[in-house]
Design a protein around this motif. Structure first.
Motif, PDB file in Angstrom:
ATOM      1  N   PRO A  18      36.636  32.036  41.492  1.00  0.00           N
ATOM      2  CA  PRO A  18      37.644  32.880  40.843  1.00  0.00           C
ATOM      3  C   PRO A  18      37.048  33.835  39.808  1.00  0.00           C
ATOM      4  N   PHE A  19      36.017  33.401  39.077  1.00  0.00           N
ATOM      5  CA  PHE A  19      35.423  34.278  38.078  1.00  0.00           C
ATOM      6  C   PHE A  19      34.668  35.427  38.746  1.00  0.00           C
ATOM      7  N   GLY A  20      33.979  35.133  39.833  1.00  0.00           N
ATOM      8  CA  GLY A  20      33.287  36.184  40.559  1.00  0.00           C
ATOM      9  C   GLY A  20      34.253  37.188  41.148  1.00  0.00           C
ATOM     10  N   SER A  21      35.376  36.698  41.710  1.00  0.00           N
ATOM     11  CA  SER A  21      36.376  37.607  42.272  1.00  0.00           C
ATOM     12  C   SER A  21      37.003  38.468  41.182  1.00  0.00           C
ATOM     13  N   ALA A  22      37.278  37.854  40.019  1.00  0.00           N
ATOM     14  CA  ALA A  22      37.839  38.618  38.909  1.00  0.00           C
ATOM     15  C   ALA A  22      36.846  39.659  38.408  1.00  0.00           C
ATOM     16  N   GLY A  23      35.547  39.297  38.402  1.00  0.00           N
ATOM     17  CA  GLY A  23      34.540  40.249  37.957  1.00  0.00           C
ATOM     18  C   GLY A  23      34.451  41.459  38.874  1.00  0.00           C
TER      19      GLY A  23
END
Length: 381
Positions: free
Chosen positions: A62-67
């Motif tokens: 999720p953090f990579g997708s948000a980034g």
């Protein structure tokens, strides 16, 4: 950004595809930025920004997708300002689409990461279960060198209905190889019952036939505890059985065998392979109520120093290729090389996988022992 990793055991082709997929959202963003900041900005590419978070969700958390979503929004702002396109309805529509896709991608990746953690936990449990029922064999036991391999037919499975074990005892090295009819939890429990009885009996029963009786009794007790409701057909419950092969190698240049309906082992002397077929066939364990077995007699065959003995399940000889041809086990054994049992068995495993084109229709287990030339090992009591 947190990246996901390829599944354990993934092939080189799968890893390459995974790496390409992971780089794809950055390639798309870089292409959009380059085109929009170049004289070719008349080619509108703003609509390509919204799929970037969805592509990132395939391989990132999720953090990579948000980034990636924030990076796409920043590129949208930079290119819009550079081209003086603020106030355009298309720009706001693209931003709205980017927000919607970003929220969905983050949520989807979060759910998948949680499922991947649960799957990893289940795999660790499966590995523990495998080590309980199918423990790796040491390279040396008593008067033999040993090697083993187990391949489950079901993709991702660690254990199925095949079983094997070897124990060094005061009576010599004793081995068991078996195959439980059926699959699923019932097959695993049956395999565990037989292996457990074998591990206990081999140290206390001098007669190999008594070891077989103990295994049969343990299987009978397990069948009494089976949940009948899991079998849709009552006849399926009545047809539960286990084929078993017991072997014993002591100081003498002999191997003692008891075969209860199992594929016969193969002995290799030099380049010649011979099948050790039972003189008096016996029915598998679990069919005593239907087929009364004759008195069990231990059969003895020569097993000289340097000889190798292969114990296997029917998943090996019944493996087929796309021409529906069975795996030529005898011929393959005579053509393989291997300085040690482990190397030889590894070559046999690769040959089996190549023949079956990577798709086994049944579980396959193989145990290879080699009679040591000169000297004897010390039994573990």
């Amino acid at each position: 950004m947190r990246f996901m990793r390829p599944a354990p055991g993934a092939s080189g082709r799968s890893r390459t595809l995974f790496a390409i997929t992971r780089c794809l959202p950055f390639v798309v963003l870089a292409a959009v930025l380059s085109i929009e900041l170049s004289p070719a900005h008349t080619l509108y590419t703003g609509s390509l920004l919204s799929p970037a978070p969805a592509l990132a969700a395939v391989t990132m958390g999720p953090f990579g997708s948000a980034g990636v979503a924030l990076l796409a929004a920043a590129i949208c702002g930079i290119t819009t300002a550079h081209n003086d396109a603020w106030g355009s309805e298309v720009v706001y529509a693209n931003l709205l689409a980017l927000v919607v896709v970003a929220v969905a991608s983050v949520a989807t990746s979060a759910v998948r990461v949680r499922r991947d953690r649960e799957l990893a936990h289940i795999r660790r449990i499966a590995e523990v279960s495998q080590n309980v029922v199918l423990r790796p064999l040491p390279a040396r036991m008593g008067v033999v060198n040993t090697a083993s391999v187990y391949m489950a037919a079901e993709r991702g499975a660690q254990i199925g209905g095949d079983l094997y074990e070897a124990m060094s005892t005061r009576y010599g090295v004793r081995l068991i190889v078996g195959d439980v009819r059926g699959k699923g939890l019932a097959a695993v429990r049956s395999a565990a019952a037989v292996v457990g009885a074998f591990r206990e009996a081999v140290h206390y029963e001098q007669d190999l036939a008594e070891v077989m009786h103990r295994c049969a009794a343990a299987l009978g007790r397990e069948y009494e505890l089976l949940d009948r409701s899991q079998f849709q057909d009552p006849q399926e419950l009545e047809e539960q059985f286990v084929t078993v092969l017991l072997a014993q190698v002591s100081e003498e240049s002999l191997v003692h065998l008891i075969n209860r309906g199992h594929p016969p082992p193969l002995v290799m002397r030099g380049r010649k392979v011979r099948s050790l077929d039972p003189v008096r066939p016996l029915p598998p364990l679990g069919l005593e109520d239907f087929l009364a077995p004759p008195p069990i007699r231990v059969e003895t065959f020569p097993f000289l120093p340097g000889d190798r003995l292969l114990l296997h399940t029917d998943g090996v000889v019944e493996a087929r290729n796309h021409y529906n041809e069975f795996f030529p086990l005898h011929r393959t054994m005579e053509t393989l090389d291997g300085a040690t049992p482990s190397e030889y068995l590894d070559g046999l495993r690769h040959a089996l996988v190549r023949h079956a084109e990577g798709r086994l229709s049944d579980d396959a287990a193989m145990v290879l022992i080699e009679r040591v030339i000169g000297g004897a090992g010390r039994p573990v009591l």
